[in-house]
Write a protein that holds these residues in place. Structure first.
Motif, PDB file in Angstrom:
ATOM      1  N   LEU A  27     -16.851  -9.884  19.054  1.00 15.83           N
ATOM      2  CA  LEU A  27     -15.579 -10.059  18.350  1.00 15.83           C
ATOM      3  C   LEU A  27     -15.486 -11.470  17.786  1.00 15.83           C
ATOM      4  CD1 LEU A  27     -12.829  -8.652  17.748  1.00 15.83           C
ATOM      5  CD2 LEU A  27     -12.000  -9.678  19.862  1.00 15.83           C
ATOM      6  N   GLN A  28     -15.856 -12.459  18.592  1.00 16.48           N
ATOM      7  CA  GLN A  28     -15.833 -13.839  18.132  1.00 16.48           C
ATOM      8  C   GLN A  28     -16.823 -14.058  16.981  1.00 16.48           C
ATOM      9  OE1 GLN A  28     -16.533 -15.652  21.976  1.00 16.48           O
ATOM     10  NE2 GLN A  28     -14.416 -16.376  22.094  1.00 16.48           N
ATOM     11  N   ALA A  29     -18.001 -13.464  17.076  1.00 12.20           N
ATOM     12  CA  ALA A  29     -19.007 -13.618  16.015  1.00 12.20           C
ATOM     13  C   ALA A  29     -18.496 -13.047  14.697  1.00 12.20           C
ATOM     14  CB  ALA A  29     -20.316 -12.942  16.424  1.00 12.20           C
ATOM     15  N   LEU A  53     -10.632 -22.797  17.742  1.00 11.46           N
ATOM     16  CA  LEU A  53      -9.670 -21.894  18.384  1.00 11.46           C
ATOM     17  C   LEU A  53     -10.337 -20.594  18.830  1.00 11.46           C
ATOM     18  CD1 LEU A  53      -6.508 -22.264  16.104  1.00 11.46           C
ATOM     19  CD2 LEU A  53      -6.697 -22.858  18.524  1.00 11.46           C
ATOM     20  N   VAL A  54     -11.146 -20.014  17.957  1.00  7.67           N
ATOM     21  CA  VAL A  54     -11.828 -18.756  18.281  1.00  7.67           C
ATOM     22  C   VAL A  54     -12.796 -18.962  19.448  1.00  7.67           C
ATOM     23  CG1 VAL A  54     -13.505 -17.064  17.426  1.00  7.67           C
ATOM     24  CG2 VAL A  54     -11.529 -17.689  16.033  1.00  7.67           C
ATOM     25  N   ASN A  55     -13.563 -20.035  19.404  1.00  4.70           N
ATOM     26  CA  ASN A  55     -14.543 -20.295  20.463  1.00  4.70           C
ATOM     27  C   ASN A  55     -13.902 -20.607  21.807  1.00  4.70           C
ATOM     28  OD1 ASN A  55     -16.918 -19.848  18.995  1.00  4.70           O
ATOM     29  ND2 ASN A  55     -16.911 -21.933  18.184  1.00  4.70           N
ATOM     30  N   ALA A  56     -12.721 -21.222  21.797  1.00  4.80           N
ATOM     31  CA  ALA A  56     -12.059 -21.617  23.038  1.00  4.80           C
ATOM     32  C   ALA A  56     -11.278 -20.475  23.692  1.00  4.80           C
ATOM     33  CB  ALA A  56     -11.120 -22.786  22.767  1.00  4.80           C
ATOM     34  N   ASP A  57     -11.009 -19.414  22.951  1.00  5.50           N
ATOM     35  CA  ASP A  57     -10.175 -18.313  23.457  1.00  5.50           C
ATOM     36  C   ASP A  57     -11.049 -17.220  24.051  1.00  5.50           C
ATOM     37  OD1 ASP A  57      -8.265 -16.412  24.000  1.00  5.50           O
ATOM     38  OD2 ASP A  57      -7.924 -15.900  21.895  1.00  5.50           O
ATOM     39  N   ALA A  61      -8.144 -12.905  21.505  1.00  2.69           N
ATOM     40  CA  ALA A  61      -6.937 -12.773  20.676  1.00  2.69           C
ATOM     41  C   ALA A  61      -7.053 -13.571  19.378  1.00  2.69           C
ATOM     42  CB  ALA A  61      -5.703 -13.206  21.468  1.00  2.69           C
ATOM     43  N   ALA A  62      -7.538 -14.798  19.457  1.00  6.07           N
ATOM     44  CA  ALA A  62      -7.666 -15.622  18.252  1.00  6.07           C
ATOM     45  C   ALA A  62      -8.667 -15.003  17.282  1.00  6.07           C
ATOM     46  CB  ALA A  62      -8.094 -17.040  18.625  1.00  6.07           C
ATOM     47  N   ALA A  63      -9.733 -14.425  17.816  1.00  4.67           N
ATOM     48  CA  ALA A  63     -10.736 -13.775  16.966  1.00  4.67           C
ATOM     49  C   ALA A  63     -10.159 -12.530  16.309  1.00  4.67           C
ATOM     50  CB  ALA A  63     -11.970 -13.413  17.790  1.00  4.67           C
ATOM     51  N   LEU A  64      -9.428 -11.739  17.080  1.00  5.01           N
ATOM     52  CA  LEU A  64      -8.881 -10.487  16.548  1.00  5.01           C
ATOM     53  C   LEU A  64      -7.922 -10.732  15.394  1.00  5.01           C
ATOM     54  CD1 LEU A  64      -8.918  -7.434  16.849  1.00  5.01           C
ATOM     55  CD2 LEU A  64      -7.063  -7.649  18.511  1.00  5.01           C
ATOM     56  N   GLN A  65      -7.170 -11.822  15.457  1.00  2.00           N
ATOM     57  CA  GLN A  65      -6.244 -12.132  14.359  1.00  2.00           C
ATOM     58  C   GLN A  65      -6.983 -12.275  13.037  1.00  2.00           C
ATOM     59  OE1 GLN A  65      -3.801 -15.366  16.303  1.00  2.00           O
ATOM     60  NE2 GLN A  65      -2.260 -14.275  15.124  1.00  2.00           N
ATOM     61  N   TRP A  66      -8.203 -12.742  13.068  1.00  2.00           N
ATOM     62  CA  TRP A  66      -8.979 -12.914  11.846  1.00  2.00           C
ATOM     63  C   TRP A  66      -9.517 -11.595  11.310  1.00  2.00           C
ATOM     64  CZ3 TRP A  66      -9.521 -16.480   8.309  1.00  2.00           C
ATOM     65  CH2 TRP A  66      -9.021 -17.738   8.584  1.00  2.00           C
ATOM     66  N   LEU A  67      -9.522 -10.556  12.112  1.00  2.00           N
ATOM     67  CA  LEU A  67     -10.160  -9.301  11.726  1.00  2.00           C
ATOM     68  C   LEU A  67      -9.175  -8.197  11.371  1.00  2.00           C
ATOM     69  CD1 LEU A  67     -12.935  -9.379  14.446  1.00  2.00           C
ATOM     70  CD2 LEU A  67     -13.106 -10.084  12.056  1.00  2.00           C
ATOM     71  N   ILE A  68      -7.895  -8.430  11.562  1.00  2.00           N
ATOM     72  CA  ILE A  68      -6.877  -7.429  11.250  1.00  2.00           C
ATOM     73  C   ILE A  68      -6.306  -7.704   9.865  1.00  2.00           C
ATOM     74  CG2 ILE A  68      -4.611  -6.510  11.849  1.00  2.00           C
ATOM     75  CD1 ILE A  68      -5.223  -7.171  14.742  1.00  2.00           C
ATOM     76  N   GLU A  69      -6.285  -6.685   9.030  1.00  2.00           N
ATOM     77  CA  GLU A  69      -5.655  -6.765   7.718  1.00  2.00           C
ATOM     78  C   GLU A  69      -4.310  -6.039   7.812  1.00  2.00           C
ATOM     79  OE1 GLU A  69      -6.561  -8.256   4.925  1.00  2.00           O
ATOM     80  OE2 GLU A  69      -8.442  -9.004   5.751  1.00  2.00           O
ATOM     81  N   PRO A  70      -3.199  -6.769   7.797  1.00  3.94           N
ATOM     82  CA  PRO A  70      -1.890  -6.098   7.926  1.00  3.94           C
ATOM     83  C   PRO A  70      -1.668  -4.992   6.895  1.00  3.94           C
ATOM     84  CG  PRO A  70      -1.642  -8.448   8.223  1.00  3.94           C
ATOM     85  CD  PRO A  70      -3.066  -8.221   7.777  1.00  3.94           C
ATOM     86  N   ASP A  71      -2.230  -5.127   5.690  1.00  4.32           N
ATOM     87  CA  ASP A  71      -2.064  -4.083   4.675  1.00  4.32           C
ATOM     88  C   ASP A  71      -2.673  -2.756   5.121  1.00  4.32           C
ATOM     89  OD1 ASP A  71      -0.966  -6.120   3.258  1.00  4.32           O
ATOM     90  OD2 ASP A  71      -2.484  -6.174   1.703  1.00  4.32           O
ATOM     91  N   HIS A  72      -3.684  -2.811   5.960  1.00  4.76           N
ATOM     92  CA  HIS A  72      -4.334  -1.580   6.407  1.00  4.76           C
ATOM     93  C   HIS A  72      -3.443  -0.748   7.324  1.00  4.76           C
ATOM     94  CE1 HIS A  72      -8.569  -3.402   5.565  1.00  4.76           C
ATOM     95  NE2 HIS A  72      -7.881  -3.159   4.467  1.00  4.76           N
ATOM     96  N   VAL A  73      -2.403  -1.367   7.855  1.00  3.92           N
ATOM     97  CA  VAL A  73      -1.466  -0.623   8.695  1.00  3.92           C
ATOM     98  C   VAL A  73      -0.855   0.525   7.904  1.00  3.92           C
ATOM     99  CG1 VAL A  73       0.714  -0.787   9.973  1.00  3.92           C
ATOM    100  CG2 VAL A  73      -1.010  -2.577  10.195  1.00  3.92           C
ATOM    101  N   LEU A  74      -0.696   0.350   6.593  1.00  2.37           N
ATOM    102  CA  LEU A  74      -0.142   1.433   5.778  1.00  2.37           C
ATOM    103  C   LEU A  74      -1.035   2.662   5.796  1.00  2.37           C
ATOM    104  CD1 LEU A  74       1.356  -0.409   2.705  1.00  2.37           C
ATOM    105  CD2 LEU A  74       2.533   0.619   4.637  1.00  2.37           C
TER     106      LEU A  74
END
Length: 112
Positions: A27-29, A53-57, A61-74
């Motif tokens: 996930l981090q990668a 931030l990603v490496n320290a978490d 959670a910090a990594a996942l935020q980078w991978l979610i596209e809010p528009d895809h929720v539609l």
């Protein structure tokens, strides 16, 4: 004076989703690849801050935020063709693995 956006109807969509992270390093990668991509529109300092931030978490959670596209929720809503996302705010935090409805009384007036 009326703007076309003034006549639109806005709906706030709130989604609670619990995911199980089975491989935090993968996930981090993936997140680090997104952060490093030129389309990320980050300057060098911002990019370094996000990498740290990603490496320290260790929760992912910090990594996942980078991978979610809010528009895809539609994509979760069937039969929607005339909806345009206007604004999104995303939060990811550690969870104990279950959803808890803190505002259960707010949802009593509609069927599920």
């Amino acid at each position: 004076m009326s703007d076309e956006t003034d006549t639109g109807r806005y709906l706030r969509l709130t989604v609670d989703l619990v995911v199980e992270v089975q491989d935090v390093k993968a996930l981090q990668a993936a997140a680090l690849a997104e952060i490093s991509h030129p389309d990320a529109e980050l300057d060098d300092d911002e990019r370094q801050e996000q990498i740290e931030l990603v490496n320290a978490d260790d929760t992912g959670a910090a990594a996942l935020q980078w991978l979610i596209e809010p528009d895809h929720v539609l994509g979760l809503v069937e039969h929607v063709t005339d909806v345009e996302p206007r604004e999104a705010m995303l939060g990811v935090e550690p969870s104990d693995g279950i959803l808890e409805d803190e505002d259960e009384h707010d949802h009593d007036d509609h069927a599920h």
